[in-house]
Design a protein around this motif. Structure first.
Motif, mmCIF file in Angstrom:
data_model
loop_
_atom_site.group_PDB
_atom_site.id
_atom_site.type_symbol
_atom_site.label_atom_id
_atom_site.label_comp_id
_atom_site.label_asym_id
_atom_site.label_seq_id
_atom_site.Cartn_x
_atom_site.Cartn_y
_atom_site.Cartn_z
ATOM 1 N N LEU A 350 0.797 -1.220 0.000
ATOM 2 C CA LEU A 350 0.000 0.000 0.000
ATOM 3 C C LEU A 350 0.832 1.274 0.000
ATOM 4 O O LEU A 350 1.855 1.367 0.679
ATOM 5 N N SER A 351 0.354 2.251 -0.771
ATOM 6 C CA SER A 351 0.858 3.615 -0.619
ATOM 7 C C SER A 351 -0.041 4.370 0.347
ATOM 8 O O SER A 351 0.427 5.143 1.171
ATOM 9 N N ALA A 352 -1.359 4.132 0.215
ATOM 10 C CA ALA A 352 -2.305 4.806 1.112
ATOM 11 C C ALA A 352 -3.704 4.242 0.915
ATOM 12 O O ALA A 352 -4.014 3.626 -0.104
ATOM 13 N N ILE A 353 -4.538 4.488 1.951
ATOM 14 C CA ILE A 353 -5.975 4.256 1.846
ATOM 15 C C ILE A 353 -6.673 5.559 2.205
ATOM 16 O O ILE A 353 -6.374 6.168 3.234
ATOM 17 N N MET A 354 -7.582 5.993 1.352
ATOM 18 C CA MET A 354 -8.320 7.222 1.621
ATOM 19 C C MET A 354 -9.806 6.899 1.665
ATOM 20 O O MET A 354 -10.311 6.155 0.820
ATOM 21 N N TYR A 355 -10.501 7.475 2.672
ATOM 22 C CA TYR A 355 -11.923 7.256 2.834
ATOM 23 C C TYR A 355 -12.676 8.529 2.455
ATOM 24 O O TYR A 355 -12.424 9.602 3.002
ATOM 25 N N ASP A 356 -13.587 8.374 1.523
ATOM 26 C CA ASP A 356 -14.440 9.490 1.107
ATOM 27 C C ASP A 356 -15.743 9.373 1.891
ATOM 28 O O ASP A 356 -16.666 8.678 1.480
ATOM 29 N N ARG A 357 -15.768 10.057 3.047
ATOM 30 C CA ARG A 357 -16.884 9.862 3.973
ATOM 31 C C ARG A 357 -18.088 10.742 3.653
ATOM 32 O O ARG A 357 -19.167 10.531 4.180
ATOM 33 N N LYS A 358 -17.914 11.765 2.825
ATOM 34 C CA LYS A 358 -19.012 12.650 2.435
ATOM 35 C C LYS A 358 -19.639 13.361 3.639
ATOM 36 O O LYS A 358 -20.816 13.713 3.636
ATOM 37 N N ILE A 359 -18.853 13.542 4.696
ATOM 38 C CA ILE A 359 -19.350 14.279 5.867
ATOM 39 C C ILE A 359 -19.264 15.770 5.578
ATOM 40 O O ILE A 359 -18.232 16.265 5.130
ATOM 41 N N LYS A 360 -20.358 16.474 5.828
ATOM 42 C CA LYS A 360 -20.356 17.927 5.626
ATOM 43 C C LYS A 360 -19.882 18.592 6.915
ATOM 44 O O LYS A 360 -20.558 18.567 7.941
ATOM 45 N N LEU A 361 -18.684 19.188 6.859
ATOM 46 C CA LEU A 361 -18.165 19.907 8.025
ATOM 47 C C LEU A 361 -18.753 21.315 8.040
ATOM 48 O O LEU A 361 -18.732 22.025 7.030
ATOM 49 N N ASN A 362 -19.297 21.693 9.197
ATOM 50 C CA ASN A 362 -19.890 23.033 9.344
ATOM 51 C C ASN A 362 -18.780 24.031 9.656
ATOM 52 O O ASN A 362 -18.330 24.144 10.802
ATOM 53 N N LEU A 363 -18.316 24.752 8.648
ATOM 54 C CA LEU A 363 -17.189 25.672 8.812
ATOM 55 C C LEU A 363 -17.670 27.124 8.742
ATOM 56 O O LEU A 363 -18.445 27.487 7.844
ATOM 57 N N ILE A 364 -17.186 27.945 9.700
ATOM 58 C CA ILE A 364 -17.495 29.378 9.714
ATOM 59 C C ILE A 364 -16.202 30.152 9.914
ATOM 60 O O ILE A 364 -15.385 29.831 10.787
ATOM 61 N N SER A 365 -15.999 31.181 9.077
ATOM 62 C CA SER A 365 -14.814 32.043 9.217
ATOM 63 C C SER A 365 -15.247 33.430 9.686
ATOM 64 O O SER A 365 -16.378 33.867 9.453
ATOM 65 N N PHE A 366 -14.330 34.079 10.376
ATOM 66 C CA PHE A 366 -14.572 35.467 10.805
ATOM 67 C C PHE A 366 -13.327 36.263 10.460
ATOM 68 O O PHE A 366 -12.328 36.236 11.170
ATOM 69 N N ILE A 558 -14.138 4.024 -0.936
ATOM 70 C CA ILE A 558 -12.806 3.765 -0.384
ATOM 71 C C ILE A 558 -11.819 3.799 -1.542
ATOM 72 O O ILE A 558 -12.006 3.117 -2.552
ATOM 73 N N TYR A 559 -10.748 4.601 -1.390
ATOM 74 C CA TYR A 559 -9.715 4.706 -2.421
ATOM 75 C C TYR A 559 -8.453 4.022 -1.898
ATOM 76 O O TYR A 559 -7.867 4.455 -0.906
ATOM 77 N N ILE A 560 -8.075 2.930 -2.574
ATOM 78 C CA ILE A 560 -6.887 2.169 -2.167
ATOM 79 C C ILE A 560 -5.784 2.416 -3.190
ATOM 80 O O ILE A 560 -5.935 2.090 -4.371
ATOM 81 N N TYR A 561 -4.672 3.002 -2.732
ATOM 82 C CA TYR A 561 -3.563 3.341 -3.623
ATOM 83 C C TYR A 561 -2.465 2.281 -3.506
ATOM 84 O O TYR A 561 -1.795 2.199 -2.471
ATOM 85 N N PRO A 562 -2.269 1.450 -4.545
ATOM 86 C CA PRO A 562 -1.215 0.416 -4.482
ATOM 87 C C PRO A 562 0.176 1.044 -4.671
ATOM 88 O O PRO A 562 0.308 2.137 -5.229
ATOM 89 N N LYS A 563 1.187 0.309 -4.246
ATOM 90 C CA LYS A 563 2.555 0.793 -4.437
ATOM 91 C C LYS A 563 3.028 0.607 -5.870
ATOM 92 O O LYS A 563 3.794 1.402 -6.392
#
Length: 734
Positions: A350-366, A558-563
């Motif tokens: 493996l190079s990496a495993i990435m999870y696409d969770r589709k969670i909406k983060l509630n972000l506010i800037s000031f 799920i994104y699995i990146y092989p070496k």
């Protein structure tokens, strides 16, 4: 032995006009019979009927007590080969083969093996005094020598009957005497029937003279008074072997070297075109394969949240690596158990495993005294550090190490307008230093949403309260990264096709966000009521809406990146082995290479279709040349048929010629293609910077040679069949 009963032969529709009219004759086993009569009396016709070259109209020809009325063409062929030896006035030797091979032909048709037939043929030549001329061309023989070769050929198969048609008609008197002496000696243990105009020679050497006039027997000097009892003789089958046909074909083609070479060269043009196209196509496919192994293997294996519904086509092919973007979805295939299984993949693959969770983060800037809510911004959970370091370069700052840190991922040195707006940065005056260390808040659902009638949830308008709430988490941009040049990666987008820049955060942030929000008011309300409306989220199915709001950590993809390429295949095998269940996934590397290969195949097929026009033209040319060859060799066809060759043997003979031309065309085409590929590869290298693109595989070479042979055989089939149907008597007169 030989009986003619009431034989009639007519050549026209006039029932009163007969070439032979009620012929009744019997012949002894051993005698020298001369048939005399004026021109047109039916002498040669009678001889042709006795020899099986021509067929009687009515009556019966009885051979060894066996009627020939129901003889098939094959039986007549066997009869001519086994029992008849012909001596013609004009010799009828095949000029493109040697003296010895002319004599051997009858034995060849009788399936006598090479050593034995050579021995028998040499012995026959010795009997006529020409054994020293065995390997000479018949073109260099005198008339007397040619006639002696014809006699050797007539006796070589030890036939019961020798038929001689004016054997001395083209010879001087001295040579004629020698030939007659030779024929006389042959008649000691055979039946010899000779047609002649020379009454003096006939009287001197014959034991019996039959005179014909107007197709009828006028006189017979020595009639057979009693029927001779003879044993039935079983006729042996005749057959020209493929090798014998090849030898005859090669001998003929040698006499037409220039035409054969030009025909083969012209026929090879289509083969050359197809060979070059296949070579270049094969080379590009090889490069794509190398590219897939060296570069595309870095593309991820993508497993979607839902199982793809199996269509009948999928069931038949049992495909697991499917383009899920075009498929129908069924039950969920990603659960906690499967994620645990994926997490056990050996790190060395493996190079990496990435999870696409589709969670909406509630972000506010000031920033600049202005509150802003993040809208339409790509957010991704980052893989491990090693993968980031290998594939991305740090433009500013550093990589995140804590859960409250994240990075800005550039897309081709560009930043998405929504991100710039969220950070209150002028897109015409971007300073990366202003982005690094800038911060904003991550707000939990209970503070971010307010309810209306317990069915509609709105974004809290009191942004000051929301931003300053103690439950919020402060997020800091610690760095800016971008994809390294010449690297292929889809981390920045999560899937191929998206080109927007994004924020990347650590897995720990996802874990804590779900932990803090899974029991939030909005999530509990959705679980208990199917009619909940959320202001800033489009309508989704209940399960997906809960995932977006942070109810669970189950990813959409799920994104699995092989070496490397080998690791990719091992990972795919590992996925397929999961709990004996079918896990459907997408192998992007395979899809890209497959798409490229399909495109190349499509272009190649179209170009080959155009190149095939020259193959059609060459096929027509071969058909015409075969027909010309049939016309040129009509006499040879008659000679072979008179020696017992079957119609199928004649077809085989011309098919062999076509086989040789097809083989030569294929070999010439492959050779010229290999030569032409050298300059073509140089030209392609100048444009593509790839060496030796054009590669003609051994498999394609064999395939093209076989195709050339098959086309040649098909092209020459009709003329070859025409050759086998030629009338023997007419062919001998050609």
């Amino acid at each position: 032995m030989l009986i003619l009963k009431n034989i009639y032969k007519k050549y026209t529709n006039d029932t009163k006009s007969y070439a032979l009219n009620n012929i009744n004759l019997k012949f002894r086993n051993n005698e020298f019979v001369s048939i005399l009569g004026p021109s047109g009396s039916g002498k040669t016709t009678l001889l042709n009927i006795i020899g099986g070259l021509d067929k009687y109209t009515k009556g019966n020809l009885i051979i060894n007590n066996k009627s020939t009325k129901k003889f098939s063409d094959k039986l007549w062929d066997y009869y001519r080969n086994n029992m008849i030896g012909f001596i013609f006035q004009n010799y009828n030797l095949i000029e493109h083969i040697t003296v010895l091979k002319n004599v051997e032909i009858a034995l060849t048709l009788s399936n006598v093996n090479y050593k034995e037939r050579r021995k028998i043929a040499l012995n026959a030549l010795k009997k006529v005094g020409l054994d020293k001329y065995a390997n000479k061309s018949v073109k260099h023989l005198s008339g007397g020598q040619a006639q002696r070769v014809a006699i050797a050929r007539a006796i070589v198969n030890n036939p019961s009957i020798i038929l001689a048609d004016e054997p001395t008609g083209a010879l001087d008197s001295k040579t004629s005497t020698k030939i007659m002496e030779l024929i006389k000696s042959v008649s000691k243990n055979k039946l010899v029937i000779m047609v002649s105009h020379n009454k003096a020679l006939a009287s001197k050497y014959s034991s019996r003279i039959i005179t014909l006039e107007d197709g009828m027997v006028k006189s017979d000097s020595n009639k057979v008074k009693e029927k001779e009892l003879c044993k039935r003789v079983k006729l042996k089958k005749t057959k020209m072997s493929f090798l014998s046909a090849i030898h005859l074909s090669i001998s003929n083609l040698k006499t037409k070297k220039n035409r054969t070479i030009l025909t083969s060269l012209a026929s090879s043009i289509g083969i050359i075109g197809i060979a070059l196209l296949l070579s270049i196509s094969n080379g590009f496919k090889k490069q794509i394969s190398i590219y897939e192994k060296d570069t595309l293997s870095k593309f991820p294996i993508v497993i979607s949240k839902n199982k793809i519904k199996e269509t009948s086509k999928n069931k038949d092919k049992k495909i697991r690596d499917i383009d899920y973007t075009k498929a129908l979805y069924g039950k969920r295939q990603i659960d906690e158990k499967f994620i645990e299984y994926i997490e056990k993949i050996d790190d060395k693959y493996l190079s990496a495993i990435m999870y696409d969770r589709k969670i909406k983060l509630n972000l506010i800037s000031f920033i600049n005294n202005t509150y802003k809510i993040a809208k339409d911004i790509n957010l991704f959970e980052l893989p491990n550090y090693n993968y980031l370091k290998e594939n991305y370069e740090i433009v500013k700052g550093r990589l995140p190490i804590n859960e409250n840190e994240l990075v800005l991922i550039l897309d081709d040195n560009k930043i998405d307008k929504n991100i710039l707006d969220f950070l209150s940065i002028d897109e015409d005056n971007i300073n990366l230093d202003d982005i690094v260390n800038s911060s904003f808040k991550l707000v939990n659902n209970n503070e971010f949403y307010t309810s209306k009638d317990d069915k509609v949830f709105l974004v809290n308008e009191n942004l000051n309260y929301v931003y300053d709430n103690s439950n919020n988490k402060k997020l800091i941009i610690t760095g800016i990264i971008k994809l390294k040049e010449n690297d292929l990666n889809i981390l920045s987008s999560g899937f191929i096709g998206n080109v927007r820049s994004s924020f990347g955060y650590l897995k720990s942030l996802s874990n804590n966000y779900v932990l803090n929000n899974k029991n939030s008011t909005i999530i509990n309300s959705i679980k208990n009521n199917n009619d909940i409306i959320v202001q800033d989220i489009p309508i989704y199915e209940k399960e997906e809406l809960l995932s977006i709001l942070g109810d669970n950590l189950l990813p959409n993809n799920i994104y699995i990146y092989p070496k490397d390429y080998i690791s990719k295949n091992l990972i795919i095998d590992y996925i397929k082995d999961y709990s004996r269940k079918k896990i459907y996934f997408t192998d992007y590397a395979k899809q890209i290479s497959s798409l490229s290969n399909n495109l190349i195949n499509g272009i190649t097929i179209i170009l080959i279709a155009f190149s095939s026009v020259s193959l059609i033209v060459s096929s027509i040319m071969i058909s015409i040349i075969t027909y010309i060859s049939v016309l040129e060799r009509t006499k040879e066809i008659g000679i072979l048929r008179s020696l017992g060759a079957r119609g199928v043997d004649i077809t085989r003979l011309f098919n062999c010629e076509n086989f040789i031309i097809g083989l030569l065309s294929g070999l010439i085409g492959i050779l010229l293609s290999i030569i032409l590929l050298k300059p073509i590869n140089i030209i392609l290298y100048n444009y593509s910077n790839i060496k030796n693109i054009g590669i003609l595989s051994f498999k394609h070479s064999i395939m093209l040679i076989l195709m050339s042979i098959i086309l040649s055989l098909i092209s020459g089939y009709i003329p070859s069949k025409m050759a086998s149907k030629k009338d023997i008597v007419a062919a001998l007169k050609a």
